[in-house]
Design an enzyme around this catalytic site. Structure first.
Site, PDB file in Angstrom:
ATOM      1  N   GLU A 494       0.917  -1.202   0.045  1.00 16.00           N
ATOM      2  CA  GLU A 494       0.007   0.025   0.257  1.00 16.00           C
ATOM      3  C   GLU A 494       0.792   1.200  -0.053  1.00 16.00           C
ATOM      4  OE1 GLU A 494      -3.139   0.101   2.956  1.00 16.00           O
ATOM      5  OE2 GLU A 494      -2.569   2.253   3.518  1.00 16.00           O
ATOM      6  N   GLU A 499      -1.882  11.228   4.246  1.00 14.09           N
ATOM      7  CA  GLU A 499      -2.589  11.173   5.473  1.00 14.09           C
ATOM      8  C   GLU A 499      -2.524  12.235   6.526  1.00 14.09           C
ATOM      9  OE1 GLU A 499      -3.603   6.591   6.274  1.00 14.09           O
ATOM     10  OE2 GLU A 499      -1.344   6.663   6.134  1.00 14.09           O
TER      11      GLU A 499
END
Length: 618
Positions: A494, A499
């Site tokens: 991933e 974020e």
């Protein structure tokens, strides 16, 4: 959500136009039904608004200055209201009220020729075929078999313009007739076209198209045949978007295109240049065979000469025609796209500052990031009326249907397509404190999640997201990537482009997860703003991905690198050269990392994405 009474009634095949079908009901009109409504402009100049009404609602002043009067002088139907956000408009409130059923409006007008704008939004049904209806103007069917959802989706604005309606003086009747479920209309605007014989031309939607920028082919000016366009055949062969004699159909690249083009046809667009400068001009076209020839005129002057293009292999196989440079003074101009030959389709034109690779079209572009030149192979800057669902797919719910309740992180939100829309050339994801339920439970928050899985993936290159984020405890916006294929997470990896946890609103994180280094053991780095927070303004979040190395950037500033050597030195497998990845954007609420919202968390909040761009090295 679906009203079960209404769904059941429809399934039985009955048509009941007398029972209100909404939880939010509008007030009854004060004027007697059937009484004519006098125009607010006794003798309007060409292009002036002669009449405007907010169907089912109260008086409203639109962003373009049009004063819509409160609903009155209708015959039949019922009024309803919604609180939904509406994509593709600056005037949500205009589309939140409606008249539905079988009804008509009687509008008193002075003798003249008028363009009729009909405004629609589907705020109830969420599938094609659930609502189909017809609209007649002056006794003639002007819009047949209209399915709002099929054209623009749920909670999105749709405008149909009927140009060149001759009114001898007196009453103009606009009526709606139900085919499937109830007919509906949200607003009506009548613009005088040829009151004194001069041009009635006006920008479509009321405001000139700002350039630099993109102008969709179907958004040509109002004014009708010989004024704003010339089309040699009657009727809209594609049957989409507008009711003029211009052939409009859905485009594979999203939105609509103008097709069935014949020699000597043309379309005009009123534009507003934000500065005196030189612009590069591109046209997006397709031709199944034979190619075509086109020229562009500005204010009546040919500025490009004849532009030839070859066959593209299909009516929806698109190519960009570079039309050269155009010198424009600041202010308004009329741009005409003139077909010198036929048998091709036209999707959009784009004007951008000369000599650049996007300039103001892509604000804050980091340019030759990582000291390299790049070729863009994909961009979505959300300039259409709705989301391009050929690229972006909604993932709805709380993860149960995907085998990961709480999306694997203990998240508390329910993802819904109602929480995302396109507005002012931005993709909006709205995070709300509201309950949603499904067969798995009830959730106290809603948000949106979009992926390109199955539609767009890539391996190696550069990714840019230009976004304005959110803040406050418990909110968790992210732009990230997962691998194509069906391996169990995190075996194939991933890549988290960005974020943010809402209680640290000035910091973002770039991270990789893989076998042996996922979750709390992931590998990543952080970037902190010197001042302000990421909810204050837009920033560009980038990743440069090469074999054996991934680098992270904010606004072109490098802040973290991870390499194959870094991962393998810890005894782990580097899995980021094994295949392509696809894109994800979302905003979670709660979860193991940010924790739950608390009394300091404000709702609703909006994450906005201005563009997404993908590149390969030049």
């Amino acid at each position: 959500m679906t009203d079960q009474r209404h769904a059941a009634r429809r399934a039985e095949g009955s048509k009941d136009t007398t029972v209100p079908r909404r939880r939010f009901l509008g007030a009854a009109a004060v004027a007697a039904a059937g009484a004519g409504l006098a125009s607010s402009v006794a003798s309007a100049a060409p292009g002036d608004v002669a009449f405007a009404v907010n169907a089912g609602g109260s008086a409203y002043t639109a962003a373009d200055g049009t004063d819509y009067r409160a609903d009155t002088s209708y015959s039949g139907g019922s009024a309803a209201q919604s609180s939904d956000s509406i994509a593709g408009t600056d005037d949500d409130d205009l589309y939140r009220s409606e008249r539905y059923g079988d009804f008509s409006y009687d509008i008193e007008l002075a003798a003249g020729t008028y363009d009729i704008e009909l405004h629609f939004a589907e705020t109830y049904w969420e599938a094609s075929g659930d609502r189909v209806f017809d609209v007649s103007v002056a006794g003639t069917e002007a819009v047949a078999d209209l399915d709002i959802y099929a054209e623009v989706g749920h909670d999105a604005a749709l405008v149909r313009t009927i140009s060149g309606v001759d009114v001898p003086g007196g009453t103009l009747t606009i009526s709606a007739t139900s085919d499937v479920d109830n007919a509906v209309i949200n607003a009506i605007r009548v613009v005088e076209a040829n009151g004194d014989g001069s041009s009635s031309q006006q920008p479509y939607g009321g405001s000139a198209w700002t350039i630099p920028g993109r102008i969709e082919a179907e958004d040509y000016d109002t004014g009708g045949e010989g004024v704003a366009y010339h089309d040699t055949t009657s009727g809209n062969a594609g049957g989409a978007y507008r009711a003029d004699d211009v052939d409009i159909e859905s485009a594979t690249e999203g939105g609509y295109n103008v097709g069935w083009i014949a020699a000597d046809e043309w379309l005009e667009y009123t534009v507003d240049a934000d500065s005196t400068t030189t612009y590069d001009l591109d046209l997006r076209v397709a031709s199944a065979s034979g190619g075509g020839q086109v020229r562009v005129e500005v204010d009546g002057t040919d500025v490009t000469g004849s532009l030839d293009f070859d066959a593209t292999g299909g009516w929806q196989e698109w190519t960009t025609v570079t039309a050269g440079s155009v010198n424009l003074a600041a202010g308004q101009h009329v741009v005409r796209v003139y077909a010198e030959t036929g048998d091709w389709n036209f999707n959009y034109l784009e004007l951008r500052p000369a000599g650049g690779d996007g300039g103001a079209t892509y604000p804050d572009d980091p340019g030759n990031l990582d000291g390299r030149s790049w070729d863009q192979f994909f961009a979505d800057h959300f300039d259409g009326d709705s989301l391009d669902t050929s690229v972006w797919v909604d993932q709805e719910g709380n993860g149960h249907d995907y085998g990961v309740p709480g999306w694997g992180n203990g998240e508390e939100q329910y993802y819904s397509r109602d929480n995302r829309w396109v507005e002012n050339s931005n993709l909006v994801v709205e995070i709300r404190e509201e309950q949603a339920s499904d067969e798995h439970g009830t959730y106290d928050y809603t948000s949106g999640k979009l992926v390109t899985q199955g539609n767009l993936d890539f391996q190696y290159g550069r990714v840019d997201f230009r976004s304005k984020l959110v803040e406050d405890q418990g909110l968790w916006p992210a732009h990230w990537m997962l691998p194509a294929g069906d391996a169990a997470w995190p075996d194939d990896g991933e890549i988290d482009i960005m974020e943010l946890v809402g209680n640290e609103p000035a910091a973002v994180h770039g991270t990789v997860h893989g076998p042996g280094y996922s979750g709390g053991g992931s590998i990543g780095g952080g970037y902190h703003l010197d001042s302000g927070v990421f909810a204050d303004d837009f920033h560009v979040f980038s990743v440069v991905w090469d074999p054996g190395v991934i680098k992270w950037y904010v606004d072109g500033e490098h802040f973290f690198t991870v390499t194959r050597e870094d991962v393998e030195s810890g005894g782990n497998d580097w899995v980021f050269d094994d295949g392509p990845f696809w894109l994800i954007l979302n905003c979670a609420v709660g979860g193991e990392w940010p924790g739950s919202p608390d009394e300091t968390t404000t709702f609703p909040q909006r994450m906005e994405i201005d563009y997404v761009r993908l590149f390969t090295e030049a």
